[in-house]
Design an enzyme around this catalytic site. Structure first.
Site, PDB file in Angstrom:
ATOM      1  N   HIS A  38       0.849  -1.187   0.000  1.00 50.81           N
ATOM      2  CA  HIS A  38       0.000   0.000   0.000  1.00 50.81           C
ATOM      3  C   HIS A  38       0.885   1.238   0.000  1.00 50.81           C
ATOM      4  O   HIS A  38       1.554   1.518   0.999  1.00 50.81           O
ATOM      5  CB  HIS A  38      -0.925  -0.014   1.224  1.00 50.81           C
ATOM      6  CG  HIS A  38      -1.930  -1.121   1.180  1.00 50.81           C
ATOM      7  ND1 HIS A  38      -2.322  -1.835   2.287  1.00 50.81           N
ATOM      8  CD2 HIS A  38      -2.606  -1.639   0.128  1.00 50.81           C
ATOM      9  CE1 HIS A  38      -3.210  -2.749   1.911  1.00 50.81           C
ATOM     10  NE2 HIS A  38      -3.394  -2.648   0.614  1.00 50.81           N
TER      11      HIS A  38
ATOM     12  N   GLU B 254       1.316   3.856   2.856  1.00 52.76           N
ATOM     13  CA  GLU B 254       1.817   3.414   4.164  1.00 52.76           C
ATOM     14  C   GLU B 254       3.344   3.475   4.183  1.00 52.76           C
ATOM     15  O   GLU B 254       4.037   2.468   4.295  1.00 52.76           O
ATOM     16  CB  GLU B 254       1.284   2.009   4.458  1.00 52.76           C
ATOM     17  CG  GLU B 254      -0.234   2.015   4.586  1.00 52.76           C
ATOM     18  CD  GLU B 254      -0.875   0.628   4.496  1.00 52.76           C
ATOM     19  OE1 GLU B 254      -2.108   0.559   4.520  1.00 52.76           O
ATOM     20  OE2 GLU B 254      -0.144  -0.370   4.401  1.00 52.76           O
TER      21      GLU B 254
ATOM     22  N   HIS C  96       2.870  -3.233   7.023  1.00 47.03           N
ATOM     23  CA  HIS C  96       1.844  -2.250   6.639  1.00 47.03           C
ATOM     24  C   HIS C  96       1.867  -1.064   7.583  1.00 47.03           C
ATOM     25  O   HIS C  96       2.580  -1.059   8.589  1.00 47.03           O
ATOM     26  CB  HIS C  96       0.445  -2.885   6.697  1.00 47.03           C
ATOM     27  CG  HIS C  96       0.138  -3.788   5.545  1.00 47.03           C
ATOM     28  ND1 HIS C  96      -0.746  -3.460   4.554  1.00 47.03           N
ATOM     29  CD2 HIS C  96       0.625  -5.019   5.224  1.00 47.03           C
ATOM     30  CE1 HIS C  96      -0.804  -4.448   3.675  1.00 47.03           C
ATOM     31  NE2 HIS C  96       0.013  -5.412   4.061  1.00 47.03           N
TER      32      HIS C  96
ATOM     33  N   GLU D  24       1.339  -4.136  11.411  1.00 47.30           N
ATOM     34  CA  GLU D  24       0.786  -2.801  11.202  1.00 47.30           C
ATOM     35  C   GLU D  24       1.499  -1.797  12.099  1.00 47.30           C
ATOM     36  O   GLU D  24       1.556  -1.974  13.311  1.00 47.30           O
ATOM     37  CB  GLU D  24      -0.708  -2.798  11.570  1.00 47.30           C
ATOM     38  CG  GLU D  24      -1.566  -3.743  10.754  1.00 47.30           C
ATOM     39  CD  GLU D  24      -2.023  -3.121   9.435  1.00 47.30           C
ATOM     40  OE1 GLU D  24      -1.660  -1.957   9.170  1.00 47.30           O
ATOM     41  OE2 GLU D  24      -2.726  -3.814   8.681  1.00 47.30           O
TER      42      GLU D  24
HETATM   43 ZN    ZN Z   1      -1.885  -1.716   4.359  1.00 45.43          ZN
END
Ligand code: ZN
Length: 1047
Positions: A739, A742, A836, A921
């Site tokens: 992504h 990010e 992420h 994350e």
């Molecule tokens: Zn992500």
């Protein structure tokens, strides 16, 4: 002292005696008993009125008093007896009557009262005292009886009370309790509609009136009955009758006269009614026509200073936002400015959907795309690698900002025809850039090397410029950056400023100062406007509109081949005045809430500061908040999601220097060219002990290479033992940045890579333990082109792992192939982790996969996942929580949701068979636990996290070493059991930690600011009404709610 007590006891027993006499008489049913009953009830009433203790006696448990009284009421033959009993009940239920009212309700008292009300109304004129008693009791009983709404309707009581009101407009003694009962009736929506049909609104508007000291109680009850307008039908009726202007002028009148704020309740109820009427479209129109904006704006600004009037200001603000005329975004189309032709377009894919829409479906007319004006021609010629130079573009202005004095950083790689003017400055000499010396602080950064890397980076818009921060480099700030405390009322203030655009429209400039859709956008440079630029790698800003002298609306570009995902931004600002507060509003955000409401700041980089020795991205901005705005979006624009409006992120900045060039970003930028530079620098750190290899995993759609790294230790010697150890090392597979928005995941990856290439004994030991396969950037095209979420195919690559398409999703296709190859050759990775970033939660945490904790019924053969294996996935997060200060175990979740079945984590777990398959994350905001509690996160904390991840892997080896597992070393297994003991792990096994959406789980913050925002679904009901609604009998009212929701 004894005598009164004795007397009290005597009277108490007397009341019980009277009650049992009454009971006997009731059972007789003889007409001759009537006189006796009347007398006895009179005596009981007297005792209750004079001896407080007797009330307790009558209703004490087991006394049966309430039953006797109610049966006497049912059987009463004459008016006086009835009145006596009603008075008795009023006495009983008056003081501290909560429990007694409960008893009354449970013994069927409500129905008896309602029946009595209806039957006595059949012989008009009804006895006034009787009606007064009944209604006084109903006011007390109604709110305690959860079936009151249904009972009153079924008994036919609604119209009886309403008629009483109609015929007693001047008789306040009776009028007041009747109005109160109407209010209780209408807590039930069906009743509200029924009362509306019977003319309740018209009657209320006969009574309602301007401020008057005498009628405040009456007004209080009348306006409370107006809650019937929470039904759409009644709201329409009220708007049709023209009551909205009336309400506005009454509100104004009470606002003007209630100078000591004694009647805030009345003012609040009037506003609540206006709010109900503006729930329907006609109401909003009537509000605007009646000058409602200006009226509520003016009254609210006069209330701002008094904190106790906040409810009025908040409701006013809610109404104004709701009625603010909805606009489309000022764009020619919501599709991305840039378009990349795809090798083929999947029939059901987002791009096909986007471009096959019938005309008129787009939010705005779509002309630009049909003309294909902005689609750059794919460049077929090889890059001229040595034509790069730092050049200076003539700015042609007298205003010498940094861009003028230093020139834009332009890399001429022949992509745009090589026609860059102004390689020399005015003096005819080569521009010399003062590059801050960061070599010692940033060992992996080299400005010249960065420019070299940029040359081979291919962007869809064919960028030639380089942003200064990427060129100079970012040195982590050696300063604490606390999570901002939210200023009280900041959102309200911002909303009022927005509303002022309508009220004081002459102040509004509405001057477009930057526009990617119109490259020749005439920027009249009178020195009064900021200059914007986003035409560089990872840049994202589509349009800038100067709204007021120091306020700008900014619009972000959609992901390429998409029409939404606006979140990431990165742009340049110059021509600023120092010491002035500039307000910036990013007006097309899409998420319904944001960490910007919880202390996160934007990032700013000042080129002047950099040259003066402070090359830092710094958290900046004040008056930050995030709220729903008046720009509407279609569900197509929302990617099929619900939500009619965009959101605004607003922040205010004061620039320090004149002639500065500043950059703003959503998070610390990390470009693809930066990755290539870092990898080149890292490869130079290779020693005889380190095995480091960089391959191209594949080429992306945009023609960029996707690097694949292999890092391990060289075998100690060429002996068979050493070669065999080398070959048997377990594989650890890492990836990041699928992504593009990010960027934090890239900083964590940088920390991991730097640790792996370092010469510390731990790093060597780690290399000797594992073979690392690393894809540091799974979506280079998205990163380069300033996307937030997607690749050039317009798709979220982390939803393509189940069946990636070789042409459309090459990086995922090849990453998965590599994993399949590893599995086929018996080298299934021990650990897989995809890095992420998380925009709505704090700290760093992991999502893993556990059958046990998964509600999803997998097809996996559960017998292959015995308990021991099942718990192994917990070891790494547990180790991380012990070692990494930013890591929070309580935020971790191991549930596999069906909506996540196409993500890397789940596919690698299910199809490749990696038990320890994770998404890690990292917060974009900061930490609320651990060493960095209360601080925003910076690149050094992110890089530290990447290094700690390596150390945790090193410790994990102890629990997973194949030799030790082969020996069935029970001691070690016990240790792992201890480690993964769930005691002391909050929430980890709790079924409430289900992840609803991998990157955006339910918002778990303690304060929900969305309540402040313009939410049309917000139930516009006062608390007591809400309580009653919650108690509604669903079976009796479900039909209604369907009918009534047609707004
Ligand atoms: Zn992500």
């Amino acid at each position: 002292m004894n005598k009164p007590k004795m007397a009290a006891e005597k009277s108490a027993s007397r009341v019980l005696m009277l009650l049992s006499q009454l009971e006997r008489l009731n059972e007789d049913h003889k007409v001759s008993n009537n006189d006796a009953i009347r007398q006895i009830t009179g005596k009981i009433l007297h005792l209750l009125q004079t001896q407080e203790k007797t009330r307790k006696e009558v209703t004490s448990k087991g006394s049966g008093g309430m039953e006797v009284i109610l049966s006497s009421l049912e059987n009463a033959q004459d008016l006086q007896t009835t009145l006596n009993i009603l008075a008795i009940l009023n006495e009983l239920l008056t003081v501290g009557g909560g429990r007694r009212t409960g008893v009354f309700v449970s013994k069927g008292g409500t129905a008896i009262l309602l029946q009595m009300l209806v039957s006595s109304s059949k012989n008009p004129p009804a006895n006034e005292e009787l009606m007064l008693h009944i209604h006084t009791l109903l006011v007390k009983v109604g709110p305690k009886d959860r079936k009151f709404g249904v009972k009153s309707r079924l008994n036919g009581a609604l119209n009886v009370t309403l008629n009483l009101v109609k015929h007693n407009l001047q008789n306040h003694k009776l009028l007041l309790p009747c109005l109160q009962v109407l209010r209780v009736y209408s807590s039930n929506l069906v009743n509200a509609v029924s009362l509306g049909k019977s003319g309740a609104l018209e009657i209320m508007f006969e009574i309602i009136g301007p401020f008057s000291k005498k009628s405040t109680t009456l007004m209080k009850y009348v306006v409370s009955v107006l809650c019937v307008c929470s039904s759409g039908m009644n709201a329409r009726r009220a708007v049709d009758r023209g009551y909205l202007p009336t309400l506005l002028s009454i509100y104004q009148d009470w606002h003007r006269h209630d100078t000591r704020h004694r009647h805030v309740v009345i003012r609040k109820s009037i506003l609540a009614c206006i709010k109900n009427l503006t729930n329907i479209k006609l109401g909003r129109k009537a509000f605007i026509d009646a000058n409602g904006m200006r009226i509520l704006y003016n009254t609210s600004t006069e209330c701002l200073a008094v904190r106790t009037l906040d409810p009025l200001v908040n409701t006013s603000s809610l109404i104004m936002r709701k009625c603010f005329p909805k606009n489309r975004l000022p764009l020619p189309t919501i599709k991305s400015v840039f378009h990349h032709p795809l090798p083929h377009i999947a029939a059901g894919g987002p791009v096909a959907q986007l471009y096959n829409q019938p005309p008129g479906v787009d939010d705005v007319v779509d002309e630009i795309f049909s003309k294909d004006l902005l689609t750059p021609k794919p460049d077929e010629s090889p890059l001229e690698l040595d034509s790069i130079s730092i050049s200076k573009r003539p700015e042609g202005t007298a205003d010498h900002d940094l861009v003028c004095s230093l020139g834009r950083l332009v890399v001429d790689a022949g992509v745009n025809g090589g026609s860059v003017d102004g390689l020399q400055d005015e003096g005819g000499e080569q521009a010399v850039l003062e590059v801050p010396d960061t070599a010692a602080l940033l060992p992996l950064h080299d400005p010249d090397l960065y420019l070299e890397m940029v040359k081979s980076t291919r962007s869809v818009p064919a960028y030639t410029e380089v942003a200064y921060p990427d060129y100079f480099g970012h040195v982590a700030l050696n300063l604490r950056e606390p999570i901002l405390e939210r200023v009280y009322g900041v959102q309200r203030t911002k909303i009022f400023q927005d509303i002022e655009r309508l009220i004081h429209s002459s102040d509004i400039l509405d001057k477009v100062v930057y526009d990617l859709d119109n490259q020749s956008c005439p920027v009249i440079d009178n020195g009064e406007s900021l200059k914007f630029n986003s035409k560089f790698e990872s840049g994202n800003l589509r349009k800038a509109i100067q709204v007021r002298k120091f306020e700008y609306d900014l619009i972000l570009n959609s992901d390429i081949n998409s029409n939404h995902y606006h979140q990431w931004f990165y742009f340049e600002v110059s021509n600023m005045r120092p010491g002035v507060r500039y307000r910036f509003n990013i007006i097309n955000c899409e998420k319904s809430n944001s960490q910007f409401n919880y202390g996160m700041q934007v990032l700013m980089y000042s080129v002047q500061d950099a040259i003066n020795g402070s090359p830092h991205w710094v958290r900046t901005g004040s008056d930050i908040c995030y709220y729903k705005n008046h720009f509407s979006r279609s569900s197509i624009a929302a990617g099929g999601q619900k939500g009619k409006s965009y959101f605004t992120l607003t922040f205010t900045v004061t620039f320090q220097h004149k002639d500065d060039v500043c950059y703003f970003a959503y998070h610390y930028p990390y470009t693809y060219s930066m990755l290539k530079m870092h990898l080149q620098k890292l490869s130079a750190l290779r020693t005889a002990q380190i095995y480091y290899r960089q391959d191209d995993l594949c080429e992306t759609l945009g023609g960029n290479s996707c690097p694949l790294l292999t890092i391990t230790a060289m075998p100690e010697s060429s002996s068979n033992d050493h070669i065999s150890q080398f070959r048997s090392r377990p594989v650890v597979f890492l990836s990041a940045r699928v992504h593009p928005g990010e960027t934090n995941s890239s900083w964590v990856m940088k920390g991991t890579l730097e640790f792996l290439m370092s010469c510390s004994p731990q790093a060597q030991s780690l290399r000797e333990s594992y073979i690392f396969k690393i894809i540091p950037m799974l979506n280079p095209d998205g990163v380069i082109n300033g996307n937030h979420r997607c690749s050039l195919s317009g798709e979220d690559l982390n939803r393509q792992w189940q069946s990636p398409n070789a042409e459309l999703h090459p990086t995922i296709y090849h990453a998965k192939s590599l994993l399949q190859y590893l599995r086929a050759t018996g080298r299934t990775p021990l650990v897989f982790c995809d890095y992420h970033g998380h925009s709505r939660k704090k700290n760093v945490f992991m999502y893993g996969c556990s059958i046990k904790e998964t509600v999803w019924q997998t097809n996996a053969n559960t017998s292959t996942c015995d308990l021991q294996e099942d718990l192994g996935y917990r070891t790494l997060p547990k180790l991380l929580s012990q070692m990494a200060p930013v890591f929070s175990l309580s935020s971790c979740s191991f549930v596999v949701e069906r909506s996540k079945e196409a993500t890397a984590r789940v596919v690698v777990w299910r199809e490749i068979g990696v038990q320890r398959s994770y998404t890690m994350e990292s917060t974009l905001c900061g930490c609320d636990q651990g060493k960095y509690k209360g601080l925003q996160i910076g690149t050094s904390e992110l890089e530290e996290m990447g290094a700690q991840f390596c150390l945790a892997l090193l410790r994990l080896r102890r629990y997973t070493s194949p030799l030790e597992l082969q020996n069935h070393n029970s001691h070690l297994l016990d240790t792992e059991n201890d480690l993964i003991d769930t005691r002391g792990i909050p929430n980890i096994t709790s079924p409430t930690t289900y992840v609803l959406e991998e990157d955006e789980p339910a918002f778990l913050e303690e304060v929900d600011y969305s309540a402040e925002s313009n939410d049309e679904n917000d139930p516009d009901l006062e608390p007591d009404l809400q309580d009653n609604l919650a108690l509604l009998d669903p079976s009796s009212d479900s039909e209604f709610s369907r009918q009534d929701s047609v707004n």
